[in-house]
Design a protein around this motif. Structure first.
Motif, PDB file in Angstrom:
ATOM      1  N   SER A   1       0.783  -1.112   0.073  1.00 38.39           N
ATOM      2  CA  SER A   1      -0.094  -0.041   0.134  1.00 38.39           C
ATOM      3  C   SER A   1       0.622   1.340  -0.065  1.00 38.39           C
ATOM      4  N   TRP A   2       2.134   1.261   0.081  1.00 30.58           N
ATOM      5  CA  TRP A   2       3.095   2.331  -0.044  1.00 30.58           C
ATOM      6  C   TRP A   2       2.541   3.261  -1.032  1.00 30.58           C
TER       7      TRP A   2
ATOM      8  N   ALA B   1       0.676  10.495   4.995  1.00 30.51           N
ATOM      9  CA  ALA B   1       0.663   9.271   5.478  1.00 30.51           C
ATOM     10  C   ALA B   1       2.074   8.587   5.643  1.00 30.51           C
ATOM     11  N   ARG B   2       2.848   8.740   4.184  1.00 33.55           N
ATOM     12  CA  ARG B   2       3.911   8.504   4.192  1.00 33.55           C
ATOM     13  C   ARG B   2       5.278   8.974   5.059  1.00 33.55           C
TER      14      ARG B   2
ATOM     15  N   MET C   1      -0.348   5.565  -0.591  1.00 33.44           N
ATOM     16  CA  MET C   1      -0.377   6.349   0.566  1.00 33.44           C
ATOM     17  C   MET C   1      -0.510   7.894   0.168  1.00 33.44           C
ATOM     18  N   SER C   2      -1.187   8.656   0.919  1.00 32.67           N
ATOM     19  CA  SER C   2      -0.817  10.190   0.776  1.00 32.67           C
ATOM     20  C   SER C   2       0.525  10.715   1.164  1.00 32.67           C
TER      21      SER C   2
END
Length: 86
Positions: free
Chosen positions: A38-39, A46-47, A42-43
């Motif tokens: 899901s990396w 989030a990262r 991600m926004s």
């Protein structure tokens, strides 16, 4: 190196451990996160939060795990993401 900088680095080392150890742990954790399925979805928020959380985990693992600031900061970064979720 100035005396002030040397004192700061020594104080940080006493709490966060040796920077070489911290860097190795943190980079290994970040490699795992970046390989996760899901990396890519991600926004940036989030990262970045995950990067900062892993940075704090690395400090706890390489240094003093009982330093409350590590855990407080981890909660703060998670909260910043939670507040921005749709």
């Amino acid at each position: 190196m100035t005396a002030d900088l040397s004192a700061t680095l020594e104080q940080r080392r006493s709490v966060h451990g040796d920077f070489t150890d911290h860097a190795a742990v943190t980079q290994a954790l970040k490699d795992i996160a970046r390989a996760a399925p899901s990396w890519a979805r991600m926004s940036p928020v989030a990262r970045e939060a995950i990067d900062m959380i892993l940075h704090k985990v690395g400090r706890a693992c390489a240094g003093n795990p009982d330093h409350a600031d590590h855990w407080h900061d981890i909660g703060g970064y998670a909260r910043l993401v939670e507040e921005r979720l749709p």
